[in-house]
Design an enzyme around this catalytic site. Structure first.
Site, PDB file in Angstrom:
ATOM      1  N   ASN A  86      -3.837  -7.580  -7.311  1.00  0.00           N
ATOM      2  CA  ASN A  86      -2.746  -7.508  -6.331  1.00  0.00           C
ATOM      3  C   ASN A  86      -2.808  -8.695  -5.372  1.00  0.00           C
ATOM      4  O   ASN A  86      -1.829  -9.417  -5.173  1.00  0.00           O
ATOM      5  CB  ASN A  86      -2.818  -6.206  -5.527  1.00  0.00           C
ATOM      6  CG  ASN A  86      -2.823  -4.975  -6.412  1.00  0.00           C
ATOM      7  OD1 ASN A  86      -2.311  -5.014  -7.522  1.00  0.00           O
ATOM      8  ND2 ASN A  86      -3.393  -3.894  -5.928  1.00  0.00           N
ATOM      9  N   ASP A  87      -3.987  -8.887  -4.776  1.00  0.00           N
ATOM     10  CA  ASP A  87      -4.117 -10.007  -3.849  1.00  0.00           C
ATOM     11  C   ASP A  87      -4.235 -11.335  -4.582  1.00  0.00           C
ATOM     12  O   ASP A  87      -3.724 -12.357  -4.105  1.00  0.00           O
ATOM     13  CB  ASP A  87      -5.316  -9.805  -2.917  1.00  0.00           C
ATOM     14  CG  ASP A  87      -4.967  -8.863  -1.778  1.00  0.00           C
ATOM     15  OD1 ASP A  87      -3.928  -9.109  -1.137  1.00  0.00           O
ATOM     16  OD2 ASP A  87      -5.688  -7.890  -1.559  1.00  0.00           O
ATOM     17  N   CYS A 100      -9.563  -4.077 -10.774  1.00  0.00           N
ATOM     18  CA  CYS A 100      -9.105  -2.888 -10.056  1.00  0.00           C
ATOM     19  C   CYS A 100      -7.723  -3.070  -9.433  1.00  0.00           C
ATOM     20  O   CYS A 100      -7.255  -2.213  -8.698  1.00  0.00           O
ATOM     21  CB  CYS A 100     -10.122  -2.465  -8.998  1.00  0.00           C
ATOM     22  SG  CYS A 100     -10.398  -3.708  -7.733  1.00  0.00           S
ATOM     23  N   HIS A 150       0.809  -1.218   0.000  1.00  0.00           N
ATOM     24  CA  HIS A 150       0.000   0.000   0.000  1.00  0.00           C
ATOM     25  C   HIS A 150       0.841   1.266   0.000  1.00  0.00           C
ATOM     26  O   HIS A 150       0.377   2.315  -0.444  1.00  0.00           O
ATOM     27  CB  HIS A 150      -1.061  -0.072   1.096  1.00  0.00           C
ATOM     28  CG  HIS A 150      -2.167  -0.994   0.684  1.00  0.00           C
ATOM     29  ND1 HIS A 150      -2.133  -2.343   0.957  1.00  0.00           N
ATOM     30  CD2 HIS A 150      -3.265  -0.793  -0.085  1.00  0.00           C
ATOM     31  CE1 HIS A 150      -3.192  -2.921   0.397  1.00  0.00           C
ATOM     32  NE2 HIS A 150      -3.896  -2.002  -0.235  1.00  0.00           N
ATOM     33  N   GLU A 209     -10.391 -11.868  -5.504  1.00  0.00           N
ATOM     34  CA  GLU A 209      -8.972 -11.756  -5.158  1.00  0.00           C
ATOM     35  C   GLU A 209      -8.465 -12.977  -4.404  1.00  0.00           C
ATOM     36  O   GLU A 209      -7.284 -13.087  -4.125  1.00  0.00           O
ATOM     37  CB  GLU A 209      -8.700 -10.461  -4.377  1.00  0.00           C
ATOM     38  CG  GLU A 209      -9.580 -10.240  -3.164  1.00  0.00           C
ATOM     39  CD  GLU A 209      -9.363  -8.866  -2.516  1.00  0.00           C
ATOM     40  OE1 GLU A 209      -8.408  -8.161  -2.889  1.00  0.00           O
ATOM     41  OE2 GLU A 209     -10.146  -8.514  -1.629  1.00  0.00           O
ATOM     42  N   ARG A 222     -11.215   2.911  -1.809  1.00  0.00           N
ATOM     43  CA  ARG A 222     -10.707   2.129  -0.684  1.00  0.00           C
ATOM     44  C   ARG A 222     -11.090   2.838   0.612  1.00  0.00           C
ATOM     45  O   ARG A 222     -10.389   3.754   1.047  1.00  0.00           O
ATOM     46  CB  ARG A 222      -9.182   2.002  -0.774  1.00  0.00           C
ATOM     47  CG  ARG A 222      -8.657   1.096  -1.888  1.00  0.00           C
ATOM     48  CD  ARG A 222      -7.133   0.985  -1.803  1.00  0.00           C
ATOM     49  NE  ARG A 222      -6.576  -0.085  -2.607  1.00  0.00           N
ATOM     50  CZ  ARG A 222      -6.023   0.081  -3.817  1.00  0.00           C
ATOM     51  NH1 ARG A 222      -5.966   1.268  -4.358  1.00  0.00           N
ATOM     52  NH2 ARG A 222      -5.517  -0.950  -4.475  1.00  0.00           N
ATOM     53  N   ARG A 264       2.807  -9.865  -0.754  1.00  0.00           N
ATOM     54  CA  ARG A 264       2.963  -8.724  -1.659  1.00  0.00           C
ATOM     55  C   ARG A 264       3.892  -7.645  -1.133  1.00  0.00           C
ATOM     56  O   ARG A 264       4.194  -6.682  -1.835  1.00  0.00           O
ATOM     57  CB  ARG A 264       1.578  -8.149  -2.023  1.00  0.00           C
ATOM     58  CG  ARG A 264       0.816  -7.540  -0.881  1.00  0.00           C
ATOM     59  CD  ARG A 264      -0.647  -7.346  -1.253  1.00  0.00           C
ATOM     60  NE  ARG A 264      -0.961  -6.007  -1.710  1.00  0.00           N
ATOM     61  CZ  ARG A 264      -2.194  -5.545  -1.926  1.00  0.00           C
ATOM     62  NH1 ARG A 264      -3.234  -6.328  -1.763  1.00  0.00           N
ATOM     63  NH2 ARG A 264      -2.404  -4.317  -2.331  1.00  0.00           N
ATOM     64  N   ARG A 320     -15.877   0.292  -1.923  1.00  0.00           N
ATOM     65  CA  ARG A 320     -15.553  -0.978  -1.273  1.00  0.00           C
ATOM     66  C   ARG A 320     -15.659  -0.808   0.233  1.00  0.00           C
ATOM     67  O   ARG A 320     -15.139   0.166   0.787  1.00  0.00           O
ATOM     68  CB  ARG A 320     -14.130  -1.407  -1.654  1.00  0.00           C
ATOM     69  CG  ARG A 320     -13.749  -2.748  -1.042  1.00  0.00           C
ATOM     70  CD  ARG A 320     -12.394  -3.218  -1.533  1.00  0.00           C
ATOM     71  NE  ARG A 320     -11.301  -2.486  -0.907  1.00  0.00           N
ATOM     72  CZ  ARG A 320     -10.021  -2.704  -1.202  1.00  0.00           C
ATOM     73  NH1 ARG A 320      -9.683  -3.586  -2.128  1.00  0.00           N
ATOM     74  NH2 ARG A 320      -9.073  -2.016  -0.601  1.00  0.00           N
TER      75      ARG A 320
HETATM   76  C1  PEP Z   1      -6.225  -5.899  -5.107  1.00  0.00           C
HETATM   77  O1  PEP Z   1      -6.014  -6.732  -4.220  1.00  0.00           O
HETATM   78  O2  PEP Z   1      -5.853  -6.047  -6.295  1.00  0.00           O
HETATM   79  C2  PEP Z   1      -6.925  -4.636  -4.795  1.00  0.00           C
HETATM   80  C3  PEP Z   1      -7.291  -3.798  -5.743  1.00  0.00           C
HETATM   81  O3  PEP Z   1      -7.164  -4.346  -3.481  1.00  0.00           O
HETATM   82  P1  PEP Z   1      -6.030  -3.842  -2.465  1.00  0.00           P
HETATM   83  O4  PEP Z   1      -4.822  -3.477  -3.308  1.00  0.00           O
HETATM   84  O5  PEP Z   1      -6.594  -2.666  -1.748  1.00  0.00           O
HETATM   85  O6  PEP Z   1      -5.807  -5.011  -1.593  1.00  0.00           O
HETATM   86 MG    MG Z   2      -7.019  -6.619  -2.344  1.00  0.00          MG
END
Ligand code: PEP
Ligand code: MG
Length: 386
Positions: free
Chosen positions: A276-277, A324, A17, A253, A124, A287, A160
């Site tokens: 991402n997840d 996303c 993040h 995810e 977010r 990550r 979200r």
């Molecule tokens: C993801 O996991 O791709 C996502 C968009 O959510 P975050 O990055 O906030 O976990």
């Molecule tokens: Mg995520």
């Protein structure tokens, strides 16, 4: 932030993040630079090349001049792209993809629209809970979400619910410490156990939805039963405040959901794939892990196969599907995802103009072929080579 021109950190990963925030702010950044970075004497000059993930210390005057010339050329290229930022992402053969932005507040949403975004594909909301001492109450959240609807003025807006846990910890919630927070009580799992948080947020969302279109999205869903429970809570919260019906969707995810997407799609109004997840859980790579950052690649064919399966299932049941995660903001990733048939790509506002330009520069047919070959590839390197 006015005086910070770049960020180089020894740890972290490209979708941690911290990296997401740097991207939102338009800061050149590199992560996982290693401990050598910490040994640099205070006051050292450095050149950060975020495009290749390199930081140069003790640079000579000639190198600094060269870096400044590159910075100027990049600024000129960005200015040229800006000109076309409000044109739609329509391929040369007329296939259109919706381009949206990932934001944390109304100010970022306004900036994203100005940068060419056609909607917000991910707000977010956990950022509303960070860097303070108490949770925002229902009225405060209502005002924030209502302001979002005002800024969006009828454009698509996906909000979200809280995604606390993982790398986003909120000390005042006094949640028990976990050995593996990314595999723990995170996102929807937390909301289902902390219904005080869930109902405060849902009531605020349904009140705000009276002022403009909102879609509600739940993160970190793993089981179909969670959706059934969350839908019941939504209906109850909606009745409490006499709110309108709003679409209810989930993040895809967790690999279990991507694998069984055909069974999840009929239960929701929309999907948004969180690459991402999905990458972290598919490849079993934290990550934020600095030593594995280069391997945590969303272009891995295993990840692309799960995305392809999700999109196929969504199409078969007429369920809208967006993306996303960070892959949506990468020009190659965006072309592959478009070729797979997603309806929307949501990204950092900084990436909107370049992704739109990349999609306008090619045919949908070519992207479909690219996507097919990417899914069939064996390594991320082979995908990049396409
Ligand atoms: C993801 O996991 O791709 C996502 C968009 O959510 P975050 O990055 O906030 O976990
Ligand atoms: Mg995520």
């Amino acid at each position: 932030m006015r005086f910070i021109v770049g960020l180089a950190i020894s740890g972290g990963g490209p979708t941690s993040h911290t990296a997401i925030l740097a991207r939102t702010l338009g800061l050149p950044a590199i992560v996982a630079a290693g401990s050598a970075l910490l040994a640099a004497p205070e006051g050292s000059q450095a050149v950060i090349d975020g495009s290749v993930g390199a930081v140069y210390l003790n640079v000579a005057r000639a190198d600094l001049d060269r870096a400044e010339a590159v910075v100027a050329a990049q600024a000129a290229a960005r200015a040229a792209l800006r000109e076309s930022r409000h044109q739609p992402a329509e391929t040369t053969d007329g296939h259109r993809v919706e381009i949206a932005a990932n934001v944390a507040n109304a100010k970022q949403a306004a900036a994203a629209i100005e940068a060419g975004a056609e909607g917000v594909g991910l707000m977010r909301t956990e950022f509303l809970f960070l860097e303070r001492d108490t949770a925002p109450d229902e009225d405060e959240q209502y005002r924030i979400y209502r302001e979002m609807t005002e800024v969006m003025a009828g454009r698509p807006l996906i909000i979200r619910t809280l995604d606390i846990g993982g790398d986003k910890q909120v000390p005042y919630l006094n949640l028990p410490a976990e050995e593996n927070p990314f595999l723990g009580v995170r996102g929807a799992r937390l909301l289902l156990t902390r219904q005080d948080l869930l109902y405060t947020q849902l009531r605020a969302l349904y009140r705000a939805a009276k002022h403009g279109p909102i879609k509600i999205m739940f993160p970190m869903v793993t089981h179909t039963g969670e959706i059934e429970a969350l839908r019941t809570h939504c209906a109850r919260a909606r009745a409490q405040v006499d709110g309108p019906v709003v679409p209810i969707g989930i993040m895809v995810e967790v690999p279990a959901v991507a694998v069984m997407a055909d069974r999840f799609a009929p239960l929701v109004d929309f999907f948004s794939i969180g690459t991402n997840d999905l990458t972290q859980y598919t490849l079993a790579i934290d990550r934020q892990h600095p030593d594995l950052a280069a391997q945590a690649d969303s272009l891995h064919p295993a990840v692309l196969t799960l995305i392809a399966n999700t999109v196929r299932a969504a199409k078969a049941s007429g369920t809208w599907v967006g993306v996303c995660g960070g892959l949506a903001g990468d020009p190659l990733g965006a072309r592959i995802l478009t070729g797979l048939g997603v309806d929307e790509l949501s990204m950092s506002a900084q990436d909107v103009a370049s992704v739109k330009a990349a999609l306008r520069g090619e045919s949908f047919a070519a992207m479909q072929t690219l996507a097919e070959r990417a899914v069939a590839a064996t390594t991320p390197e082979a995908v990049r080579a396409l």
